[in-house]
Scaffold this motif. Structure first.
Motif, PDB file in Angstrom:
ATOM      1  N   THR A 102       0.828  -1.208   0.000  1.00 61.47           N
ATOM      2  CA  THR A 102       0.000   0.000   0.000  1.00 61.47           C
ATOM      3  C   THR A 102       0.859   1.253   0.000  1.00 61.47           C
ATOM      4  OG1 THR A 102      -1.721  -1.199   1.221  1.00 61.47           O
ATOM      5  CG2 THR A 102      -1.856   1.202   1.194  1.00 61.47           C
ATOM      6  N   ARG A 105       2.300   1.740  -3.486  1.00 59.04           N
ATOM      7  CA  ARG A 105       1.343   2.317  -4.438  1.00 59.04           C
ATOM      8  C   ARG A 105       1.101   3.796  -4.150  1.00 59.04           C
ATOM      9  NH1 ARG A 105      -1.379  -2.671  -3.427  1.00 59.04           N
ATOM     10  NH2 ARG A 105      -2.734  -1.578  -1.933  1.00 59.04           N
ATOM     11  N   ALA A 159      -4.973   4.322  -1.954  1.00 64.41           N
ATOM     12  CA  ALA A 159      -4.252   3.071  -2.209  1.00 64.41           C
ATOM     13  C   ALA A 159      -4.657   1.944  -1.268  1.00 64.41           C
ATOM     14  CB  ALA A 159      -2.743   3.298  -2.092  1.00 64.41           C
ATOM     15  N   MET A 160      -5.427   2.232  -0.202  1.00 61.34           N
ATOM     16  CA  MET A 160      -5.797   1.180   0.756  1.00 61.34           C
ATOM     17  C   MET A 160      -6.700   0.149   0.085  1.00 61.34           C
ATOM     18  SD  MET A 160      -4.396   1.582   3.766  1.00 61.34           S
ATOM     19  CE  MET A 160      -5.440   0.698   4.909  1.00 61.34           C
ATOM     20  N   PRO A 161      -6.412  -1.152   0.266  1.00 58.75           N
ATOM     21  CA  PRO A 161      -7.259  -2.176  -0.343  1.00 58.75           C
ATOM     22  C   PRO A 161      -8.559  -2.348   0.444  1.00 58.75           C
ATOM     23  CG  PRO A 161      -5.507  -3.207   0.917  1.00 58.75           C
ATOM     24  CD  PRO A 161      -5.256  -1.726   0.983  1.00 58.75           C
TER      25      PRO A 161
END
Length: 297
Positions: A102, A105, A159-161
């Motif tokens: 993260t 990204r 960017a956090m999934p």
């Protein structure tokens, strides 16, 4: 040009220590010029340009000069994020890898350790147990250079999934890490607790001692642990059960042990457990660096 023959298999081509040079039989037509071999044990080969071998400056002195040039130190930031849903089944190492990707990204200027296998400088002061979700998880990150917090927050939030979510970014921190002193767990219930469960809660809170047998790993004996001093409150609700645990000298009660003493271990009414909140020492707001008189006249 005359070539010297190679030594036979099993024979060493190096002369024995202390053997004079004239003790060796040279091939026919080869003469040994002893004047060309005038080196002794104390001799040294010095090139024509001896300035290339002059003593260099001490490495520590160069490091001190580099630090005196005003190289900015690494900055520590704290981020809070949630780990809900199926993310509760990630192990600690999987969660760390998720954060590394993260940050990559999000193009954060993360500081790395030195050595052959550099690792990002980040820690989780209170890692989760596998199967436990977290409403607010804390990570401490070191940056190699300063950057605006709002820009870092925007990049990291994007960017956090999913289903993880970024809750906040704050810093810089004045301490290296934070220590948890209390934690609250929230047990998700599919139905309200019955009268027997409520009676077990009252009985546990009124007791002064509650000993359980704790496992410490395979092939290790069980140990008797009194978990009653660690349990501060137990508050039942229609769809949840909140348990607040005290942490003393890195010791506390386990969420599964609390369910066991209440008779709820393996109960179908308990569908999940979530770490609801954590009390830190020092508090997160008190761990922030204060502006100096020079930066804030």
């Amino acid at each position: 040009m005359t070539h010297l023959p190679l030594p036979a298999r099993g024979m060493s081509s190096a002369p024995a220590r202390g053997t004079p040079a004239d003790a060796f039989d040279l091939p026919r037509g080869v003469q040994l010029d002893e004047s060309a071999i005038s080196l002794t044990a104390d001799a040294a080969i010095v090139p024509e340009d001896s300035s290339a071998y002059e003593p260099q400056a001490d490495a520590s002195a160069s490091a001190d000069s580099k630090s005196s040039t005003g190289t900015p130190p690494r900055l520590r930031l704290a981020i809070e994020y949630s780990m809900p849903g199926d993310l509760r089944y990630l192990s600690h190492h999987d969660e760390m890898r998720m954060l590394q990707r993260t940050f990559a990204r999000a193009a954060w200027p993360i500081a790395f350790t030195a050595g052959f296998n550099p690792q990002p400088r980040m820690t989780l002061p209170l890692p989760r147990n596998v199967g436990v979700a977290a409403a607010r998880q804390l990570a401490i990150i070191e940056l190699k250079q300063a950057a605006p917090l709002d820009m870092l927050h925007a990049r990291l939030a994007a960017a956090m999934p999913a289903p993880a979510a970024l809750l906040g970014v704050c810093g810089p921190l004045s301490v290296r890490t934070l220590h948890a002193v209390a934690v609250e767990f929230r047990y998700e219930l599919s139905a309200p607790l019955d009268a027997d469960a409520l009676h077990s809660i009252q009985k546990f809170l009124s007791s002064s001692r509650c000993v359980v047998q704790r496992e410490y790993g395979p092939n290790k004996p069980l140990r008797d642990i009194d978990i009653r001093p660690f349990v501060e409150t137990i508050e039942p609700a229609p769809t949840s059960l909140h348990v607040r645990l005290r942490i003393e000298q890195q010791a506390t009660a386990r969420p599964t042990e609390v369910l066991e003493v209440l008779g709820l271990s393996g109960s179908p009414s308990v569908v999940g457990v979530e770490r609801w909140s954590v009390d830190w020492q020092p508090a997160l707001k008190d761990a922030l660096e204060r502006p100096t008189a020079e930066s804030n006249p």
